[in-house]
Design a protein around this motif. Structure first.
Motif, PDB file in Angstrom:
ATOM      1  N   ARG A 144      -6.096   7.175  -0.203  1.00  0.00           N
ATOM      2  CA  ARG A 144      -7.362   6.885  -1.028  1.00  0.00           C
ATOM      3  C   ARG A 144      -7.368   7.843  -2.041  1.00  0.00           C
ATOM      4  O   ARG A 144      -7.149   8.855  -1.509  1.00  0.00           O
ATOM      5  CB  ARG A 144      -8.783   6.564   0.022  1.00  0.00           C
ATOM      6  CG  ARG A 144      -8.849   5.601   0.852  1.00  0.00           C
ATOM      7  CD  ARG A 144     -10.708   5.965   1.269  1.00  0.00           C
ATOM      8  NE  ARG A 144     -10.718   4.675   2.556  1.00  0.00           N
ATOM      9  CZ  ARG A 144     -11.612   3.022   1.691  1.00  0.00           C
ATOM     10  NH1 ARG A 144     -11.902   3.224   0.479  1.00  0.00           N
ATOM     11  NH2 ARG A 144     -11.567   2.643   2.327  1.00  0.00           N
ATOM     12  N   PRO A 145      -7.586   7.868  -3.182  1.00  0.00           N
ATOM     13  CA  PRO A 145      -7.969   8.482  -4.715  1.00  0.00           C
ATOM     14  C   PRO A 145      -8.670  10.280  -4.115  1.00  0.00           C
ATOM     15  O   PRO A 145      -7.989  11.005  -4.208  1.00  0.00           O
ATOM     16  CB  PRO A 145      -8.199   8.059  -5.546  1.00  0.00           C
ATOM     17  CG  PRO A 145      -8.188   6.625  -5.661  1.00  0.00           C
ATOM     18  CD  PRO A 145      -7.903   6.274  -3.298  1.00  0.00           C
ATOM     19  N   GLU A 146     -10.130  10.328  -3.396  1.00  0.00           N
ATOM     20  CA  GLU A 146     -10.356  10.739  -2.918  1.00  0.00           C
ATOM     21  C   GLU A 146     -10.196  12.053  -1.869  1.00  0.00           C
ATOM     22  O   GLU A 146     -10.085  12.747  -1.831  1.00  0.00           O
ATOM     23  CB  GLU A 146     -11.738  10.758  -2.844  1.00  0.00           C
ATOM     24  CG  GLU A 146     -11.794   9.970  -1.621  1.00  0.00           C
ATOM     25  CD  GLU A 146     -11.841   7.809  -2.068  1.00  0.00           C
ATOM     26  OE1 GLU A 146     -12.549   7.098  -1.128  1.00  0.00           O
ATOM     27  OE2 GLU A 146     -11.296   7.971  -2.130  1.00  0.00           O
ATOM     28  N   GLU A 147      -8.869  11.294  -1.730  1.00  0.00           N
ATOM     29  CA  GLU A 147      -8.355  12.241  -0.463  1.00  0.00           C
ATOM     30  C   GLU A 147      -7.514  13.317  -1.153  1.00  0.00           C
ATOM     31  O   GLU A 147      -7.037  14.130  -0.116  1.00  0.00           O
ATOM     32  CB  GLU A 147      -7.467  11.404   0.720  1.00  0.00           C
ATOM     33  CG  GLU A 147      -8.486  10.193   1.489  1.00  0.00           C
ATOM     34  CD  GLU A 147      -7.944   9.414   1.925  1.00  0.00           C
ATOM     35  OE1 GLU A 147      -8.324   9.196   2.896  1.00  0.00           O
ATOM     36  OE2 GLU A 147      -6.501   9.154   2.340  1.00  0.00           O
ATOM     37  N   TYR A 178       0.616  -1.383  -0.155  1.00  0.00           N
ATOM     38  CA  TYR A 178      -0.014   0.440  -0.339  1.00  0.00           C
ATOM     39  C   TYR A 178       0.475   1.248  -0.036  1.00  0.00           C
ATOM     40  O   TYR A 178       1.876   1.185   0.527  1.00  0.00           O
ATOM     41  CB  TYR A 178      -0.959  -0.011   1.190  1.00  0.00           C
ATOM     42  CG  TYR A 178      -2.315  -1.604   0.612  1.00  0.00           C
ATOM     43  CD1 TYR A 178      -3.361  -0.746   0.586  1.00  0.00           C
ATOM     44  CD2 TYR A 178      -1.536  -2.296   1.747  1.00  0.00           C
ATOM     45  CE1 TYR A 178      -3.758  -1.717   0.815  1.00  0.00           C
ATOM     46  CE2 TYR A 178      -2.923  -2.885   1.866  1.00  0.00           C
ATOM     47  CZ  TYR A 178      -4.011  -3.141   1.390  1.00  0.00           C
ATOM     48  OH  TYR A 178      -5.206  -3.587   1.431  1.00  0.00           O
ATOM     49  N   VAL A 234      -5.326   1.451  -7.659  1.00  0.00           N
ATOM     50  CA  VAL A 234      -6.033   1.142  -6.558  1.00  0.00           C
ATOM     51  C   VAL A 234      -6.563  -0.464  -6.863  1.00  0.00           C
ATOM     52  O   VAL A 234      -6.920  -0.732  -7.290  1.00  0.00           O
ATOM     53  CB  VAL A 234      -7.656   2.128  -6.657  1.00  0.00           C
ATOM     54  CG1 VAL A 234      -8.408   1.715  -5.461  1.00  0.00           C
ATOM     55  CG2 VAL A 234      -6.838   3.629  -7.231  1.00  0.00           C
ATOM     56  N   ASP A 262     -10.129  -3.058  -1.451  1.00  0.00           N
ATOM     57  CA  ASP A 262     -10.792  -2.156  -0.273  1.00  0.00           C
ATOM     58  C   ASP A 262     -10.670  -0.678  -1.103  1.00  0.00           C
ATOM     59  O   ASP A 262     -10.744  -0.233   0.022  1.00  0.00           O
ATOM     60  CB  ASP A 262      -9.811  -2.344   0.385  1.00  0.00           C
ATOM     61  CG  ASP A 262      -8.462  -2.240   0.393  1.00  0.00           C
ATOM     62  OD1 ASP A 262      -7.708  -0.881  -0.858  1.00  0.00           O
ATOM     63  OD2 ASP A 262      -7.288  -2.520   0.770  1.00  0.00           O
ATOM     64  N   GLY A 263     -10.464   0.228  -2.279  1.00  0.00           N
ATOM     65  CA  GLY A 263     -10.383   0.955  -2.299  1.00  0.00           C
ATOM     66  C   GLY A 263      -8.844   2.284  -2.230  1.00  0.00           C
ATOM     67  O   GLY A 263      -8.901   3.712  -2.178  1.00  0.00           O
ATOM     68  N   TYR A 264      -7.965   1.788  -1.649  1.00  0.00           N
ATOM     69  CA  TYR A 264      -6.741   2.219  -1.493  1.00  0.00           C
ATOM     70  C   TYR A 264      -5.931   2.219  -2.130  1.00  0.00           C
ATOM     71  O   TYR A 264      -5.592   1.567  -3.550  1.00  0.00           O
ATOM     72  CB  TYR A 264      -5.931   2.035   0.002  1.00  0.00           C
ATOM     73  CG  TYR A 264      -6.264   1.770   1.323  1.00  0.00           C
ATOM     74  CD1 TYR A 264      -6.825   2.884   1.555  1.00  0.00           C
ATOM     75  CD2 TYR A 264      -7.641   0.864   1.782  1.00  0.00           C
ATOM     76  CE1 TYR A 264      -7.657   3.485   2.626  1.00  0.00           C
ATOM     77  CE2 TYR A 264      -8.417   1.293   3.259  1.00  0.00           C
ATOM     78  CZ  TYR A 264      -8.246   2.227   3.541  1.00  0.00           C
ATOM     79  OH  TYR A 264      -9.000   2.526   4.986  1.00  0.00           O
ATOM     80  N   LEU A 265      -4.929   3.266  -2.437  1.00  0.00           N
ATOM     81  CA  LEU A 265      -4.183   2.788  -3.634  1.00  0.00           C
ATOM     82  C   LEU A 265      -2.642   2.297  -3.573  1.00  0.00           C
ATOM     83  O   LEU A 265      -1.726   2.088  -1.670  1.00  0.00           O
ATOM     84  CB  LEU A 265      -3.334   4.550  -3.839  1.00  0.00           C
ATOM     85  CG  LEU A 265      -4.336   5.856  -4.786  1.00  0.00           C
ATOM     86  CD1 LEU A 265      -3.487   6.679  -4.446  1.00  0.00           C
ATOM     87  CD2 LEU A 265      -4.224   5.257  -5.748  1.00  0.00           C
TER      88      LEU A 265
END
Length: 381
Positions: free
Chosen positions: A235-238, A220, A356, A359-362
């Motif tokens: 996360r990408p949106e962060e 990760y 990604v 689980d949504g994490y890079l």
């Protein structure tokens, strides 16, 4: 000065019949040289003091020989392959490789110099002479000048008694020979030995902490919050468009392991710049051949280790999309695979392939495909 005027030059027949002493005397006369004092350092031959001086000179040359041979032995047989710090004993001996080479070679050179200086001080006569100099009206040296200078040099060698000091000659030859062997062996070994030729060595220069330690492992992207024990995944949106964040590798097997978490953020080749380009800028990206799928949408990850001399490329200009190295002002264009566009750097920053996870994490897809940082001898890129 001396008042001696050069006499008539001898004929070729007379010159051929002269011995060395006659040539030495003639050379002095022709050059307008008056020897004021030519003392013998050891007027009484074979004294204990003379023998001690001879042994001291021979000792230095012997030290030079032993150090030169030690250099060659260390160059060939000392543990020279890179060993990670996880194996403390092996890493300790590996870390001594370069110091041992430097010390043995340095001692060999210094011992030869000390031996030569001591010999000059103890055995070469301190001649005091007065000479009237002339450039011979710009003409080259005549045959008589060449012969007389050779005679002078031979006479100086005899007066220095080097001919009868076999111990000094043998040890000097041994010392110079051993040093010469080391000088020859060093560049040859550089073409043969590669401390980082093991492609599976996760701690070598070829790989970084982003390398997967076993198949299927998830690595990760983790931000460092200042608390080594805190795990903050990304996360990408962060990250806002035009934003940048420094990230480090994280594995679930390291969770709760203080030493592993601390090592991940302290390892020098781990820091990566995670950049999210603005939508308009992302449309202008020029991707490097073979790395067209290394990004995830507008997200690009480049090593923070400058390709010039390894300084941290810590600055990112949102308006120009330039990555800056503050050490020597190298600039890299994030829109052109971090290609250098200003400053002394000549190689693009290595790009980390990212995506990604479910689980949504890079995460990192795999390690860099080229060594990061400055160039070195064995590097192919």
């Amino acid at each position: 000065m001396s008042g001696n005027e050069p006499g008539p030059r001898p004929s070729d027949e007379e010159l051929a019949a002269m011995g060395r002493d006659d040539l030495v005397k003639l050379g002095g006369q022709l050059d307008g040289v008056e020897i004021v004092d030519y003392p013998d350092p050891w007027p009484v031959k074979g004294t204990k003091a003379e023998k001690r001086a001879e042994r001291a000179v021979a000792l230095w040359f012997l030290v030079a020989a032993l150090a030169g041979l030690a250099f060659v032995v260390a160059l060939i047989w000392w543990p020279w392959r890179y060993e990670p710090r996880t194996d403390e004993s092996a890493h300790f001996w590996y870390s001594l490789y370069t110091p041992v080479l430097g010390i043995t070679l340095g001692v060999s050179v210094l011992a030869i110099a000390f031996g030569a200086l001591l010999y000059a001080k103890k055995f070469i006569p301190n001649e005091v002479a007065i000479q009237q100099r002339s450039d011979n009206m710009g003409e080259g040296s005549a045959e008589v000048d060449r012969k007389t200078i050779v005679a002078h040099l031979a006479d100086a060698g005899d007066r220095a008694t080097i001919g009868r000091r076999s111990m000094i000659k043998r040890t000097a030859g041994l010392g110079v020979g051993a040093l010469g062997l080391g000088v020859v062996a060093l560049p040859v070994a550089s073409f043969i030995k590669d401390p980082h030729d093991n492609a599976d060595n996760k701690d070598g220069l070829v790989h970084t902490g982003w390398q997967k330690q076993h198949p299927g492992e998830i690595v990760y992207l983790r931000r460092h919050t200042g608390d080594a024990n805190e795990v903050s995944l990304v996360r990408p949106e962060e990250i806002d468009a035009g934003g940048m964040e420094t990230v480090f590798p994280f594995r679930e097997s390291e969770r709760g392991d203080h030493e592993a978490l601390l090592h991940a953020v302290r390892r020098s080749d781990n820091p990566v710049m995670l950049i999210r380009l603005r939508p308009g800028d992302a449309a202008e990206v020029v991707k490097r051949k073979g790395q067209e799928d290394f990004n995830y949408g507008d997200f690009y990850a480049f090593t923070k280790i400058c390709s010039h001399v390894g300084c941290p490329t810590s600055l990112y200009e949102q308006q120009t999309n330039r990555i800056l190295c503050p050490c020597h002002q190298s600039q890299f264009d994030a829109l052109q695979y971090a290609k250098p566009v200003f400053g002394p750097a000549t190689r693009a920053l290595a790009q980390l392939p990212i995506t990604v996870h479910t689980d949504g994490y890079l995460i990192a897809r795999h390690d860099f495909i080229e060594p990061i940082g400055p160039g070195y001898w064995e590097r192919k890129s």
